[in-house]
Scaffold this motif. Structure first.
Motif, PDB file in Angstrom:
ATOM      1  N   LEU A   1      -8.636   7.783  -1.970  1.00 54.46           N
ATOM      2  CA  LEU A   1      -7.999   8.591  -3.178  1.00 54.46           C
ATOM      3  C   LEU A   1      -8.930   9.157  -4.040  1.00 54.46           C
ATOM      4  O   LEU A   1      -9.027  10.136  -4.587  1.00 54.46           O
ATOM      5  CB  LEU A   1      -7.031   7.322  -4.068  1.00 54.46           C
ATOM      6  N   ALA A   2      -9.991   8.303  -4.566  1.00 55.60           N
ATOM      7  CA  ALA A   2     -11.322   8.585  -5.233  1.00 55.60           C
ATOM      8  C   ALA A   2     -11.797   9.790  -4.402  1.00 55.60           C
ATOM      9  O   ALA A   2     -12.519  10.663  -5.227  1.00 55.60           O
ATOM     10  CB  ALA A   2     -12.108   7.511  -5.636  1.00 55.60           C
ATOM     11  N   LEU A   3     -11.963   9.829  -3.170  1.00 53.78           N
ATOM     12  CA  LEU A   3     -12.786  10.729  -2.239  1.00 53.78           C
ATOM     13  C   LEU A   3     -11.875  11.912  -2.609  1.00 53.78           C
ATOM     14  O   LEU A   3     -12.536  13.182  -2.942  1.00 53.78           O
ATOM     15  CB  LEU A   3     -12.922  10.446  -1.167  1.00 53.78           C
TER      16      LEU A   3
ATOM     17  N   ILE B   1       0.676  -1.266  -0.199  1.00 48.80           N
ATOM     18  CA  ILE B   1       0.027  -0.079   0.023  1.00 48.80           C
ATOM     19  C   ILE B   1       0.693   1.223   0.102  1.00 48.80           C
ATOM     20  O   ILE B   1       0.394   2.386  -0.112  1.00 48.80           O
ATOM     21  CB  ILE B   1      -1.008   0.124   1.079  1.00 48.80           C
ATOM     22  N   GLU B   2       2.192   1.202   0.084  1.00 46.64           N
ATOM     23  CA  GLU B   2       3.075   2.289   0.187  1.00 46.64           C
ATOM     24  C   GLU B   2       2.564   3.474  -1.062  1.00 46.64           C
ATOM     25  O   GLU B   2       2.602   4.461  -0.891  1.00 46.64           O
ATOM     26  CB  GLU B   2       4.498   1.969   0.155  1.00 46.64           C
ATOM     27  N   PRO B   3       2.732   2.699  -2.328  1.00 42.75           N
ATOM     28  CA  PRO B   3       2.257   3.711  -3.250  1.00 42.75           C
ATOM     29  C   PRO B   3       1.132   4.692  -2.992  1.00 42.75           C
ATOM     30  O   PRO B   3       0.998   5.435  -3.556  1.00 42.75           O
ATOM     31  CB  PRO B   3       2.187   2.928  -4.701  1.00 42.75           C
ATOM     32  N   LEU B   4       0.174   3.821  -2.595  1.00 39.36           N
ATOM     33  CA  LEU B   4      -1.205   4.535  -2.420  1.00 39.36           C
ATOM     34  C   LEU B   4      -1.112   5.583  -1.293  1.00 39.36           C
ATOM     35  O   LEU B   4      -1.718   6.559  -1.559  1.00 39.36           O
ATOM     36  CB  LEU B   4      -2.328   3.526  -2.014  1.00 39.36           C
ATOM     37  N   ARG B   5      -0.360   5.058  -0.086  1.00 37.14           N
ATOM     38  CA  ARG B   5      -0.127   6.269   0.779  1.00 37.14           C
ATOM     39  C   ARG B   5       0.773   7.366   0.172  1.00 37.14           C
ATOM     40  O   ARG B   5       0.087   8.416   0.562  1.00 37.14           O
ATOM     41  CB  ARG B   5       0.676   5.553   1.853  1.00 37.14           C
TER      42      ARG B   5
END
Length: 262
Positions: free
Chosen positions: A245-247, A14-18
């Motif tokens: 992210l979408a939010l 999940i690091e790329p998403l963070r």
């Protein structure tokens, strides 16, 4: 504390998403108090649904029924109950007990934001309307609906390890320093927003405590040696950050459209 190797695996995935959340263009669009007010009108739905995620964990990890029986993980029970205590009855800027949700509403009103949609939404929930029906009636956009809907799909899975994963990994929230900078600039212009500033300060204090490591222990305890549970926890962590992210993207687009109109 030595992290469980499965925890490290989830964090690596999940690091790329963070990073995408921390560097999201939304933050560059927050330039004025009016921008922050519009942000809060949508973000408040995430503030509200956090409590249902938390209360779901409390039901799973502590005994809230009668007759009482001892919970299997007392340290985790204490952790969850402490968070519930703080979220539901923290001391507000006046020194009075209040929930963080109500404190956020008061901060919104101070900023000049509308609370009509969120208060109508919660009133409908209190009257017995389903979350989905209330969302379609009052959520300001699709991104908000999708975010809250995903939270409740995790809750309704009745899988505590999944709820714990969404709670621990999926609540990457606002960056307080961005808002504090805007508040400082407003203060220099003679505009003071005491309640929102206080909410941000409490946010920093609570997040800076020892909750993180215990939350990771909670996931390790709930997943144990079950490979299926670990995989489910990982997928929930990823999806929870994707809807966050979408939010953020939905709010940023709304800000951009508002500024174009202006």
């Amino acid at each position: 504390m030595i992290k469980h190797p499965k925890i490290e695996g989830i964090e690596h995935r999940i690091e790329p998403l963070r990073k995408a959340l921390a560097q999201h263009p939304l933050y560059n669009r927050l330039q004025t108090i009016e921008d922050v007010a519009l942000f809060t009108e949508q973000h408040v739905f995430a503030v509200w649904d956090f409590m249902s995620l938390l209360k779901s964990l409390q039901q799973s990890l502590s005994c809230v029924s009668v007759p009482w029986v001892p919970a299997p993980h007392p340290q985790i029970t204490r952790f969850i109950n402490e968070i519930v205590w703080g979220e539901e009855s923290d001391l507000d800027v006046r020194g009075l007990p209040n929930s963080h949700y109500v404190m956020y509403l008061e901060a919104m009103k101070e900023l000049g934001a509308s609370t009509r949609e969120i208060e109508s939404f919660v009133a409908q929930i209190a009257a017995g309307t389903s979350v989905q029906e209330a969302l379609y009636a009052y959520a300001p956009n699709e991104a908000v609906r999708d975010f809250v809907s995903y939270t409740f799909s995790v809750i309704q899975s009745s899988k505590p390890h999944c709820v714990a994963s969404a709670f621990t990994f999926g609540r990457e929230d606002l960056l307080p320093e961005v808002f504090i900078q805007i508040l400082e600039e407003s203060k220099n212009q003679g505009r003071h927003f005491v309640r929102f500033n206080y909410y941000l300060e409490r946010h920093i204090e609570v997040d800076g405590g020892e909750h993180g490591p215990i939350a990771l222990e909670m996931i390790a305890a709930l997943c144990g040696d079950d490979e299926v549970k670990w995989k489910e926890a990982e997928e929930v962590a990823v999806r929870a950050l994707e809807v966050r992210l979408a939010l953020w993207t939905g709010i940023a687009e709304h800000l951009q459209m508002r500024n174009v109109v202006l």
